[in-house]
Design an enzyme around this catalytic site. Structure first.
Site, PDB file in Angstrom:
ATOM      1  N   ALA A   2      -8.044  -0.210  -7.354  1.00 29.15           N
ATOM      2  CA  ALA A   2      -7.262  -0.644  -8.516  1.00 29.15           C
ATOM      3  C   ALA A   2      -5.779  -0.270  -8.469  1.00 29.15           C
ATOM      4  O   ALA A   2      -5.057  -0.481  -9.445  1.00 29.15           O
ATOM      5  CB  ALA A   2      -7.870  -0.152  -9.833  1.00 29.15           C
ATOM      6  N   ALA A   3      -5.303   0.247  -7.318  1.00 27.26           N
ATOM      7  CA  ALA A   3      -3.858   0.561  -7.216  1.00 27.26           C
ATOM      8  C   ALA A   3      -3.042  -0.696  -7.525  1.00 27.26           C
ATOM      9  O   ALA A   3      -2.049  -0.657  -8.262  1.00 27.26           O
ATOM     10  CB  ALA A   3      -3.527   1.064  -5.817  1.00 27.26           C
ATOM     11  N   GLY A   4      -3.482  -1.829  -6.977  1.00 26.99           N
ATOM     12  CA  GLY A   4      -2.764  -3.084  -7.213  1.00 26.99           C
ATOM     13  C   GLY A   4      -2.818  -3.494  -8.681  1.00 26.99           C
ATOM     14  O   GLY A   4      -1.847  -4.035  -9.227  1.00 26.99           O
ATOM     15  N   ASP A   5      -3.921  -3.237  -9.334  1.00 24.59           N
ATOM     16  CA  ASP A   5      -4.054  -3.598 -10.758  1.00 24.59           C
ATOM     17  C   ASP A   5      -3.094  -2.758 -11.604  1.00 24.59           C
ATOM     18  O   ASP A   5      -2.431  -3.272 -12.512  1.00 24.59           O
ATOM     19  CB  ASP A   5      -5.491  -3.372 -11.242  1.00 24.59           C
ATOM     20  CG  ASP A   5      -6.485  -4.144 -10.398  1.00 24.59           C
ATOM     21  OD1 ASP A   5      -6.092  -5.166  -9.818  1.00 24.59           O
ATOM     22  OD2 ASP A   5      -7.651  -3.715 -10.317  1.00 24.59           O
TER      23      ASP A   5
ATOM     24  N   GLY B 144       0.822  -1.209   0.000  1.00 27.05           N
ATOM     25  CA  GLY B 144       0.000   0.000   0.000  1.00 27.05           C
ATOM     26  C   GLY B 144       0.854   1.257   0.000  1.00 27.05           C
ATOM     27  O   GLY B 144       1.823   1.354  -0.755  1.00 27.05           O
TER      28      GLY B 144
HETATM   29  P1  ATP Z   1      -6.179  -2.513  -4.438  1.00 27.26           P
HETATM   30  O1  ATP Z   1      -6.823  -3.733  -3.845  1.00 27.26           O
HETATM   31  O2  ATP Z   1      -6.612  -1.211  -3.821  1.00 27.26           O
HETATM   32  O3  ATP Z   1      -6.156  -2.499  -5.918  1.00 27.26           O
HETATM   33  P2  ATP Z   1      -3.794  -3.748  -3.477  1.00 27.26           P
HETATM   34  O4  ATP Z   1      -4.155  -3.995  -2.045  1.00 27.26           O
HETATM   35  O5  ATP Z   1      -3.780  -4.891  -4.415  1.00 27.26           O
HETATM   36  O6  ATP Z   1      -4.630  -2.545  -4.059  1.00 27.26           O
HETATM   37  P3  ATP Z   1      -1.646  -2.110  -2.566  1.00 27.26           P
HETATM   38  O7  ATP Z   1      -0.541  -2.821  -1.896  1.00 27.26           O
HETATM   39  O8  ATP Z   1      -2.619  -1.361  -1.702  1.00 27.26           O
HETATM   40  O9  ATP Z   1      -2.340  -3.118  -3.550  1.00 27.26           O
HETATM   41  O10 ATP Z   1      -1.056  -1.028  -3.591  1.00 27.26           O
HETATM   42  C1  ATP Z   1      -0.294  -1.380  -4.733  1.00 27.26           C
HETATM   43  C2  ATP Z   1       0.784  -0.331  -4.948  1.00 27.26           C
HETATM   44  O11 ATP Z   1       0.155   0.937  -5.184  1.00 27.26           O
HETATM   45  C3  ATP Z   1       1.700  -0.106  -3.750  1.00 27.26           C
HETATM   46  O12 ATP Z   1       2.807  -1.004  -3.777  1.00 27.26           O
HETATM   47  C4  ATP Z   1       2.130   1.355  -3.937  1.00 27.26           C
HETATM   48  O13 ATP Z   1       3.247   1.404  -4.822  1.00 27.26           O
HETATM   49  C5  ATP Z   1       0.904   1.986  -4.635  1.00 27.26           C
HETATM   50  N1  ATP Z   1       0.071   2.677  -3.637  1.00 27.26           N
HETATM   51  C6  ATP Z   1      -1.025   2.196  -3.000  1.00 27.26           C
HETATM   52  N2  ATP Z   1      -1.526   3.117  -2.136  1.00 27.26           N
HETATM   53  C7  ATP Z   1      -0.730   4.201  -2.258  1.00 27.26           C
HETATM   54  C8  ATP Z   1      -0.706   5.499  -1.631  1.00 27.26           C
HETATM   55  N3  ATP Z   1      -1.622   5.852  -0.706  1.00 27.26           N
HETATM   56  N4  ATP Z   1       0.274   6.362  -2.010  1.00 27.26           N
HETATM   57  C9  ATP Z   1       1.195   6.034  -2.942  1.00 27.26           C
HETATM   58  N5  ATP Z   1       1.230   4.828  -3.562  1.00 27.26           N
HETATM   59  C10 ATP Z   1       0.291   3.932  -3.211  1.00 27.26           C
HETATM   60  O1  RIB Z   2      -9.093  -4.026  -8.054  1.00 24.81           O
HETATM   61  C1  RIB Z   2     -10.195  -3.203  -8.267  1.00 24.81           C
HETATM   62  C2  RIB Z   2     -11.279  -3.941  -8.990  1.00 24.81           C
HETATM   63  O2  RIB Z   2     -11.779  -4.965  -8.149  1.00 24.81           O
HETATM   64  C3  RIB Z   2     -12.478  -3.084  -9.327  1.00 24.81           C
HETATM   65  O3  RIB Z   2     -12.367  -2.468 -10.591  1.00 24.81           O
HETATM   66  C4  RIB Z   2     -13.653  -4.040  -9.207  1.00 24.81           C
HETATM   67  O4  RIB Z   2     -14.297  -4.266 -10.407  1.00 24.81           O
HETATM   68  C5  RIB Z   2     -13.079  -5.314  -8.587  1.00 24.81           C
HETATM   69  O5  RIB Z   2     -12.910  -6.307  -9.533  1.00 24.81           O
END
Ligand code: ATP
Ligand code: RIB
Length: 309
Positions: free
Chosen positions: A256-259, A229
């Protein structure tokens, strides 16, 4: 699309496509609570589709395999993928199940909660993928997540592995993974929760994150990236072990940050960058995305990532 055209598409994404119905509200509702005063918007989502759109906007060639319903959302998604320049030759349409939909609430701290009605995504089967083997043949990297049936993910990972393709699995949503699936992966990219679930190691800081990554690598995956995160990401790979800090931004919606991270990572690896540089590039792309609302509506273009510091 003919073989010559397909040959240019070197990243294959197999996964889900949803339409996201998003309400931005003051806080996330507690059970039984109704909140007034939110704002609503709709935008395309689904982990697979978000990753495919990210890859296209970041400048690599991408083929996307998914299944939608034969309804208005499915037709809209197909059209949007084409507008993004994604190869849509293997997008399947289901006559029985509707297109996937996600109901998302985002609060003022950029936190979200999501409920997905998988619909046709849950009916993307190995028998569909058997019709798309050419797309695997022509890919260098195959990127998948877990919003489609596990048997499909396992099928694709196995055939891609034996064709010497690099298979990257973003194990979202968290589920137990079979030893044979793990053996067929080049790289796994869990977030903190997923890494804890798969490795059995509780992550409380850098030391425990490294321990979880080590367990995952001992389970048979060559390269492990754990996203953390707003703290960034841990690289535990052939090329070394390193924490890459997140870029400091004002987050408004982390959906979608992870995507975005995974799509950007695949692009950077396909360009021949090493794993640490690739994760830095992915951190940039995902940092930009959290400053914007929505899933695909938050995906940056390559020119934006290249100048971001
Ligand atoms: P999501 O489920 O929201 O798509 P995730 O839980 O799969 O995300 P995260 O680990 O939350 O993935 O985030 C993926 C990447 O996005 C992190 O490694 C970081 O580089 C970036 N990121 C996420 N949140 C932030 C933030 N608040 N500020 C800057 N970068 C961020
Ligand atoms: O990772 C984010 C995605 O999770 C959203 O776009 C939603 O459709 C769910 O699949």
């Amino acid at each position: 699309m003919d073989t010559e055209q397909l040959r240019r598409h070197n990243i294959l994404v197999v996964g889900s496509s949803n339409t996201d119905m998003v309400i931005k509200a003051g806080h996330l509702p507690r059970p039984g609570e109704t909140i007034l005063g939110g704002t609503f918007f709709m935008n395309p989502g689904g982990k697979g589709a978000n990753q495919a759109v990210a890859i296209a906007r970041l400048g690599a060639s991408v083929t996307f395999i998914c299944k939608t319903g034969s309804d208005i959302f499915g037709h809209q998604s197909q059209q949007l993928f084409e507008e993004e320049g994604i190869n849509t030759s293997y997008i399947f349409s289901d006559s029985e199940y509707p297109s996937g939909v996600a109901l998302i609430t985002v609060d003022e701290q950029a936190e979200n909660c999501i409920v997905v009605a998988s619909g046709a995504n849950a009916n993307l089967l190995p028998s569909d993928l058997a019709k798309a083997e050419e797309a695997v043949d022509l890919a260098d990297i195959v990127l998948m997540q877990l919003e489609i049936p596990m048997e499909t993910v396992e099928y694709v990972a196995e055939i891609a592995y034996y064709k010497n393709k690099k298979v990257i699995l973003n194990p979202a949503l968290a589920q137990p993974l079979s030893p044979s699936l793990l053996k067929h992966l080049y790289m796994i990219t869990p977030n903190e929760t997923e890494a804890e679930m798969i490795s059995g190691v509780k992550i409380t800081g850098q030391e425990s994150a490294v321990k979880a990554a080590r367990v995952l690598s001992e389970m048979g995956v060559q390269n492990v990236i754990i996203t953390l995160g707003s703290k960034g990401a841990l690289v535990y790979c052939d090329e070394g072990v390193e924490f890459i800090p997140a870029f400091k931004v004002e987050a408004v919606d982390t959906t979608a940050a992870g995507d975005l991270f995974n799509g950007a990572l695949a692009v950077a690896l396909s360009e021949g960058r090493n794993q640490i540089e690739a994760v830095r590039f992915a951190c940039k792309a995902s940092a930009i995305s959290v400053t914007r609302v929505g899933a695909q509506s938050s995906v940056p273009y390559r020119s934006e990532v290249d100048i971001f510091e």
